[in-house]
Design an enzyme around this catalytic site. Structure first.
Site, PDB file in Angstrom:
ATOM      1  N   TRP A 129       0.992  -1.153   0.078  1.00  0.00           N
ATOM      2  CA  TRP A 129      -0.073  -0.095  -0.006  1.00  0.00           C
ATOM      3  C   TRP A 129       0.806   1.081  -0.092  1.00  0.00           C
ATOM      4  O   TRP A 129       1.970   1.383   0.786  1.00  0.00           O
ATOM      5  CB  TRP A 129      -0.860   0.091   1.120  1.00  0.00           C
ATOM      6  CG  TRP A 129      -1.695   1.205   1.452  1.00  0.00           C
ATOM      7  CD1 TRP A 129      -2.607   1.776   0.250  1.00  0.00           C
ATOM      8  CD2 TRP A 129      -2.174   1.984   2.588  1.00  0.00           C
ATOM      9  NE1 TRP A 129      -3.281   2.865   0.939  1.00  0.00           N
ATOM     10  CE2 TRP A 129      -3.059   2.950   2.170  1.00  0.00           C
ATOM     11  CE3 TRP A 129      -1.760   1.793   3.898  1.00  0.00           C
ATOM     12  CZ2 TRP A 129      -3.465   3.681   3.136  1.00  0.00           C
ATOM     13  CZ3 TRP A 129      -2.176   2.686   4.824  1.00  0.00           C
ATOM     14  CH2 TRP A 129      -3.118   3.839   4.526  1.00  0.00           C
ATOM     15  N   ASP A 210      -2.115  -6.472   9.007  1.00  0.00           N
ATOM     16  CA  ASP A 210      -2.867  -5.497   8.490  1.00  0.00           C
ATOM     17  C   ASP A 210      -4.138  -5.845   8.066  1.00  0.00           C
ATOM     18  O   ASP A 210      -4.156  -6.389   6.911  1.00  0.00           O
ATOM     19  CB  ASP A 210      -2.026  -4.537   7.426  1.00  0.00           C
ATOM     20  CG  ASP A 210      -2.866  -3.234   7.090  1.00  0.00           C
ATOM     21  OD1 ASP A 210      -4.109  -3.144   7.675  1.00  0.00           O
ATOM     22  OD2 ASP A 210      -2.441  -2.583   6.310  1.00  0.00           O
ATOM     23  N   LYS A 245     -13.716   0.208   5.351  1.00  0.00           N
ATOM     24  CA  LYS A 245     -14.360  -0.558   4.233  1.00  0.00           C
ATOM     25  C   LYS A 245     -15.522  -1.590   4.472  1.00  0.00           C
ATOM     26  O   LYS A 245     -16.486  -1.674   3.878  1.00  0.00           O
ATOM     27  CB  LYS A 245     -13.121  -1.400   3.500  1.00  0.00           C
ATOM     28  CG  LYS A 245     -12.279  -0.700   2.574  1.00  0.00           C
ATOM     29  CD  LYS A 245     -11.217  -0.037   2.989  1.00  0.00           C
ATOM     30  CE  LYS A 245     -10.461   0.845   2.180  1.00  0.00           C
ATOM     31  NZ  LYS A 245      -9.322   1.640   2.637  1.00  0.00           N
TER      32      LYS A 245
HETATM   33  C1  LMR Z   1      -6.413   3.348  -0.811  1.00  0.00           C
HETATM   34  O1  LMR Z   1      -5.421   2.381  -0.907  1.00  0.00           O
HETATM   35  O2  LMR Z   1      -6.888   3.811  -2.029  1.00  0.00           O
HETATM   36  C2  LMR Z   1      -7.132   3.550   0.522  1.00  0.00           C
HETATM   37  O3  LMR Z   1      -6.434   2.572   1.127  1.00  0.00           O
HETATM   38  C3  LMR Z   1      -7.257   5.059   0.819  1.00  0.00           C
HETATM   39  C4  LMR Z   1      -6.157   5.551   1.291  1.00  0.00           C
HETATM   40  O4  LMR Z   1      -6.129   6.315   2.339  1.00  0.00           O
HETATM   41  O5  LMR Z   1      -4.935   5.184   0.461  1.00  0.00           O
END
Ligand code: LMR
Length: 397
Positions: A129, A210, A245
């Site tokens: 992420w 996570d 979510k």
């Molecule tokens: C994403 O990855 O788009 C979401 O988890 C929102 C974010 O805060 O990045």
């Protein structure tokens, strides 16, 4: 003070979300930020949430401070989401606190790690992420990487993942996403989780889980199976949970941090460090989202309604994946997209570069991240064919 400060590049996810909102083309397709959208392209307030909010507003007596651990009713209600009867023996080895969203949980975990072992490195999957690196670096921690997927981000690279984790030194931290991997949609199969548990035991590294999409991969109970397996075997564990979510509570910033420690005394010591850190940052988490989650989980009818709504979201995501694979084939895609079917959740990599993502945006009004990550929840019957044609056009250039 501010004369010499330089602006930083914008956050790639949140700036794209804003750019899409500012695009006046009525048929623009927003596959940028990771929010769920329904078949009409909306991110509605869940019916269970709306009802729980009404009940909460009617009965709320005070807005006085709750304390650093957050809402006790919320904490009592949520642990059952990832623990079951078999986990009872771990009872007094778990600690739990409410956090300001899942990101807040990660940041609190980072602060804790930095206090326990400043030289610990945090191993992140490649790709991970986009906000994971920044969260841990902000706490002064160094990063390392393990491969999660092949270079295209479309298939699991289990061999290299395990080979790399087998080298992680004692005292480092390995972050693993449980369910609906962001950004690839590629989840780890249970046998790999078992091997990781064995490695963590043998090598002495700490696992940080996570859990941001529970219920959206294979179902509410199934999605927490890796948590239960690791907790049953490991002496210590960190678990960061988001309710953004699965309850659709994005802007309410509702999350939790759980920690498993060797002894009840260690659980209390960790808690005191976390409380010290949270007091110095946000002091206490916000109350509203947690009250809503607690209200839903403790009411039989609301809980059933929520689980039905969650299941509908999960099935729609699965359906969109299958439909997209079919539409791309029908549009004459030069590439095979069958990998979409084995992945879970909202995200996938389309296998395009930043230039192609820009072309998609400018020519077709389709917003995906420059990395090629797309939030497939933005697709529905009204735009999926147009998207498939636009992507095939982009791939052919
Ligand atoms: C994403 O990855 O788009 C979401 O988890 C929102 C974010 O805060 O990045």
């Amino acid at each position: 003070m501010f004369e010499h400060i330089q602006p930083l590049p914008e956050d790639p996810i949140l700036s794209l979300m804003a750019a899409c909102r500012a695009d006046s083309r009525p048929d623009r397709i927003d596959l940028s930020v990771g929010v769920y959208r329904d078949a009409r392209g909306q991110t509605p307030v869940l019916a269970a949430v709306r009802r729980a909010e009404q009940i909460h507003l009617q009965h709320q007596q005070t807005k006085a401070y709750q304390g650093m651990a957050g809402d006790p009713g919320f904490l009592a209600a949520i642990a059952g989401l990832w623990r079951d009867d078999a986990s009872r023996g771990e009872g007094d080895r778990w600690g739990l606190m409410q956090t300001t969203g899942g990101t807040g949980a990660l940041r609190q975990a980072a602060e804790l790690i930095a206090r326990c072992r400043r030289q610990a490195r945090v191993w992140l999957g490649r790709p991970c992420w986009g906000n994971h690196p920044g969260v841990f670096q902000a706490a002064g921690l160094a990063l390392a990487e393990y491969p999660h997927a092949d270079p295209a981000g479309q298939r699991l690279d289990g061999d290299r993942l395990l080979a790399t984790l087998a080298q992680v030194p004692a005292g480092d931290v390995v972050l693993l996403q449980v369910g609906c991997h962001n950004p690839t949609g590629i989840d780890l199969p249970l046998p790999i989780w078992d091997l990781i548990a064995e490695m963590a035991l043998r090598r002495g590294f700490l696992v940080l889980l996570d859990l941001a999409y529970q219920g959206l991969a294979d179902g509410l109970h199934a999605d927490a199976e890796p948590v239960r397996r690791l907790a049953a075997r490991l002496p210590e564990l960190l678990l960061c949970v988001s309710f953004s979510k699965n309850f659709g509570l994005y802007r309410e910033r509702t999350g939790a941090l759980a920690w498993l420690a060797g002894t009840p005394a260690a659980v209390r010591a960790v808690q005191s460090q976390l409380f010290d850190a949270v007091r110095a940052s946000v002091s206490m988490p916000p109350a509203h989202g947690a009250a809503v989650v607690a209200g839903i989980l403790t009411d039989v009818g609301l809980r059933r309604l929520w689980q039905d709504e969650l299941e509908a979201m999960r099935l729609r995501l699965r359906d969109v994946r299958a439909q997209l694979a079919g539409q791309l084939q029908a549009a004459g895609s030069p590439r095979d997209f069958s990998f979409l079917l084995s992945q879970r959740g909202m995200f996938c990599f389309l296998g395009i570069d930043a230039g192609q993502a820009r072309y998609l945006r400018e020519r077709h009004g389709v917003y995906v991240l420059d990395s090629g990550r797309a939030n497939l929840a933005g697709l529905h019957a009204g735009n999926i064919e147009r998207f498939a044609v636009a992507l095939v056009d982009t791939l052919r250039r």
